[in-house]
Design an enzyme around this catalytic site. Structure first.
Site, PDB file in Angstrom:
ATOM      1  N   THR B   1     101.337 131.938   9.454  1.00  0.00           N
ATOM      2  CA  THR B   1     100.414 132.860  10.090  1.00  0.00           C
ATOM      3  C   THR B   1      99.123 131.868  10.446  1.00  0.00           C
ATOM      4  O   THR B   1      98.502 131.140   9.400  1.00  0.00           O
ATOM      5  CB  THR B   1     100.446 134.019   9.525  1.00  0.00           C
ATOM      6  N   ASP B  32     103.005 142.280  10.717  1.00  0.00           N
ATOM      7  CA  ASP B  32     101.802 142.619  10.905  1.00  0.00           C
ATOM      8  C   ASP B  32     101.058 141.984  12.273  1.00  0.00           C
ATOM      9  O   ASP B  32     100.193 142.579  12.879  1.00  0.00           O
ATOM     10  CB  ASP B  32     100.473 142.858   9.913  1.00  0.00           C
ATOM     11  N   HIS B  54     101.412 139.462   3.359  1.00  0.00           N
ATOM     12  CA  HIS B  54     102.429 140.381   3.276  1.00  0.00           C
ATOM     13  C   HIS B  54     102.475 141.197   4.394  1.00  0.00           C
ATOM     14  O   HIS B  54     101.565 142.223   4.139  1.00  0.00           O
ATOM     15  CB  HIS B  54     102.670 140.707   1.899  1.00  0.00           C
TER      16      HIS B  54
END
Lengths: 168, 134
Positions: B1, B32, B54
């Site tokens: 990410t 997310d 996470h």
């Protein structure tokens, strides 16, 4: 007011062999976004540029360098948000877009919606001429090897648990 | 990410986050990153945040919005990020990291994982890090 940009390349157990390249990558991304703001770009344009820089860098898990899912496919997600208006755009599960953050910005600016997913996101990308590439071109050889190793490991664990020798 | 937050000379903030997900993830799993308030949030009234880590844990605590909530309540940017990451660790046992910038230019880069590569540029001054405490 002084411009500020902060970038990250992901929080995880970054191995030593990726450490130097990861730091170099975030520094390059911060510089690109900051330089843009110095020449008149908005914060929105700066964060898009910074993230595109990291999406183009295969050391990061985004765009080029993406990891593979259980079927060995690329699935990319991105969001962008403008603090002036709370406008936001996002995409999920796109497979052949090298810069999902720019597609997310297009969702924000060219549709009435906040998120498009999967084939709908791809269909929208085609309709506005967003660059598409083969999904294979987004995957590094190292990721292919890691995915293969991981896949074998997972099946090995399943075999253990399904056999009479299964244990934790 | 990967992610970025910025404050421009006009006082506008923005955030962006992009990811390839998790290796071997279930097909169709979305974490997310693209979810507003979790992977990122930006509001000129408080600031901007971009998160990593996470994904399911970040989703459960809507981490980006939680960070800005603490900033709205008067906490400094670093404290807001720290409090939010601690909350996530205690409530859902999730590790992660976040970057944030306030509407006044106060910024932070914090994480509870082993490492997170980050960099910040303000007034020609480049700051960066990888390991905890850098």
């Amino acid at each position: 007011m002084s411009a500020v940009i902060v970038v990250h390349g992901g929080a995880w157990a970054i191995p030593d062999d990726l450490a130097q390249a990861s730091v170099a990558g975030v520094k390059a991304a911060a510089r690109r976004g900051f330089l843009a703001m110095k020449t008149g770009a908005s914060a929105l344009e700066a964060v898009e540029l910074a993230v595109r820089t990291m999406e183009d860098d295969p050391v990061f898990d985004a765009g080029h360098g993406a990891v593979l899912n259980a079927d060995g496919e690329v699935e990319l997600d991105a969001i962008i948000m403008d603090g002036r208006t709370l406008a936001a755009g996002a995409v999920s599960c796109v497979r052949n877009i090298p810069n999902p953050v720019s597609l997310a910005r297009a969702v924000m600016e060219k549709t009435d919606h906040v998120m498009l997913t999967d084939r709908g996101a791809n269909r929208f990308a085609q309709s506005i001429g967003i660059q598409e590439v083969s999904p294979e071109s987004l995957v590094t050889e190292q990721e292919r090897r890691e995915w293969e190793k991981n896949r074998k490991y997972s099946s090995g664990v399943k075999d253990l648990f399904n056999s009479q020798w299964g244990h934790d | 990410t990967v992610g970025a937050v910025a404050l421009d000379c006009s006082g506008n903030v923005a955030c962006a986050t992009s990811t390839g997900g998790i290796r071997n993830k279930m097909v169709g799993r979305v974490g997310d990153s693209p979810v507003i308030g979790s992977g990122g949030y930006a509001d000129n009234l408080s600031g901007a945040a971009s998160c990593t880590g996470h994904g399911e844990s970040i989703l459960r605590v809507t981490l980006a919005r939680l960070i800005l909530f603490h900033m709205e309540q008067g906490k400094g940017t670093a404290e807001a990020v720290n409090v939010s990451l601690t909350y996530m660790g205690e409530r859902v046992r999730g590790g992660g990291g976040a970057i944030a910038v306030s509407r006044t230019g106060d910024w932070a880069a914090r994480f509870t994982t082993e490492r997170m590569a980050w960099a910040a540029l303000e007034e020609e001054r480049l700051t960066y890090g990888l390991n905890p405490g850098e």
